[in-house]
Design a protein around this motif. Structure first.
Motif, short mmCIF file in Angstrom:
data_model
loop_
_atom_site.label_atom_id
_atom_site.label_comp_id
_atom_site.label_asym_id
_atom_site.label_seq_id
_atom_site.Cartn_x
_atom_site.Cartn_y
_atom_site.Cartn_z
N GLU A 251 -33.65 12.67 65.85
CA GLU A 251 -32.44 13.04 65.11
C GLU A 251 -32.81 13.66 63.76
O GLU A 251 -32.23 14.68 63.35
CB GLU A 251 -31.57 11.81 64.90
CG GLU A 251 -30.26 12.07 64.15
CD GLU A 251 -29.20 12.74 65.00
OE1 GLU A 251 -28.17 13.15 64.41
OE2 GLU A 251 -29.39 12.87 66.22
N ARG A 275 -24.83 7.47 61.40
CA ARG A 275 -25.43 8.23 62.50
C ARG A 275 -26.68 7.50 63.02
O ARG A 275 -26.93 7.47 64.23
CB ARG A 275 -25.81 9.62 61.99
CG ARG A 275 -26.41 10.53 63.05
CD ARG A 275 -25.42 10.86 64.13
NE ARG A 275 -26.05 11.62 65.22
CZ ARG A 275 -25.47 11.90 66.37
NH1 ARG A 275 -24.23 11.47 66.59
NH2 ARG A 275 -26.10 12.58 67.29
N VAL A 279 -27.22 6.44 66.92
CA VAL A 279 -28.40 6.91 67.66
C VAL A 279 -29.19 5.71 68.18
O VAL A 279 -29.65 5.71 69.33
CB VAL A 279 -29.27 7.80 66.75
CG1 VAL A 279 -30.63 8.06 67.39
CG2 VAL A 279 -28.57 9.12 66.47
#
Length: 292
Positions: A251, A275, A279
């Protein structure tokens, strides 16, 4: 006259030292710390103990020792001697060294991997630019052997087929290499502008530009792909954490890819916390995590 120790004394001291090592990773690495939470408690402890030793070594060469009036080279030499000797001693007054020593004994760490790590750290004291061969040697010692040491944690007490182990070692090395190269791109501003280090070959003659960044990103993604394929060979309990770490750094690679090279020279990009959590959750689920 010394009093006989209570049976629980060493166990309590061990637990305190493990907790001290855990504080190090919490203070320095949100992504890696998040991934380690998916490991079973014994492996989580041992990876954190290893990380703490590595982090202290990094701090020696990255300015902490110099700021304290110590020569980084002599401080690193002294710490390397202490780390290499640590597994042979069952009690240390330094909590991190005590925790690391116990982990090194449990997991059978290869001293040559530790020596290779300190060899790369020593380069940070004196070397600022690298050719291709020097860069590969630096990445091996600073990152690939850390992957191999983590693998020793995951495989401790297990008998593993030689071919499978070789493939896992390849995955561990490429994952460590990819992580290091990602960190070099993320930390380009600090490394180049503050510490005066240009790790990637060619950066002495040119500034980081979008074409070079694209080539580096391509290399990183190739290594992440190689590492991802090896995750399925790991013991089931280790897979979610390694998969999460790989996904988090993938990522970050995507964020770096979308960021102009000129911006990396002035700012340090990050993956937002929400995020990271998303993830991590998805990667762990794909890897078969069954714990809450």
């Amino acid at each position: 006259m010394a009093h006989p120790a209570l049976p629980s004394s060493l166990a309590r001291y061990d637990a305190m030292c493990d907790a001290a090592a855990a504080e190090v990773i919490a203070a320095y690495s949100t992504s890696f710390s998040l991934a380690t939470r998916l490991l079973p408690a014994p492996q989580r402890r041992d990876v954190r103990n290893l990380y703490a030793m590595v982090r202290i070594s990094d701090e020696i060469v990255d300015g902490a020792a110099l700021s304290a009036g110590r020569d980084p080279a002599s401080a690193l030499d002294a710490y390397e001697r202490a780390v290499l000797a640590a597994p042979g001693v069952t009690f240390h007054t330094d909590p991190v060294l005590h925790a690391y020593a116990a982990t090194a004994r449990r997991c059978g760490f290869d001293p040559d991997h530790v020596r290779a790590f300190f060899s790369s750290m020593r380069r940070d004291v004196t070397q600022t630019h690298y050719d291709a061969a020097g860069f590969d040697a630096y990445v091996y010692g600073s990152a690939e052997v850390i992957g191999l040491l983590c693998l020793s944690v995951f495989l401790a007490g297990r008998r593993v087929d030689a071919a499978a182990r070789a493939e896992m070692e390849r995955g561990a090395r490429t994952l460590g290499s990819a992580f290091q190269k990602i960190n070099f791109l993320r930390d380009y501003r600090e490394d180049q502008g503050i510490l005066g280090r240009a790790y990637f070959p060619g950066l002495r003659e040119r500034a980081l530009d979008d074409a070079l960044k694209a080539a580096l990103i391509s290399d990183i993604r190739s290594e992440l792909d190689t590492a991802r394929r090896a995750i399925a060979l790991l013991p089931p309990a280790s897979r979610p954490a390694v998969a999460a770490a790989e996904a988090l750094f993938r990522e970050l690679t995507d964020v770096l890819d979308a960021t102009p090279a000129a911006t990396l020279a002035t700012a340090r990009v990050r993956v937002p916390a929400h995020r990271k959590l998303l993830v991590t959750t998805r990667a762990a689920a794909r890897a078969g995590v069954r714990r809450g």
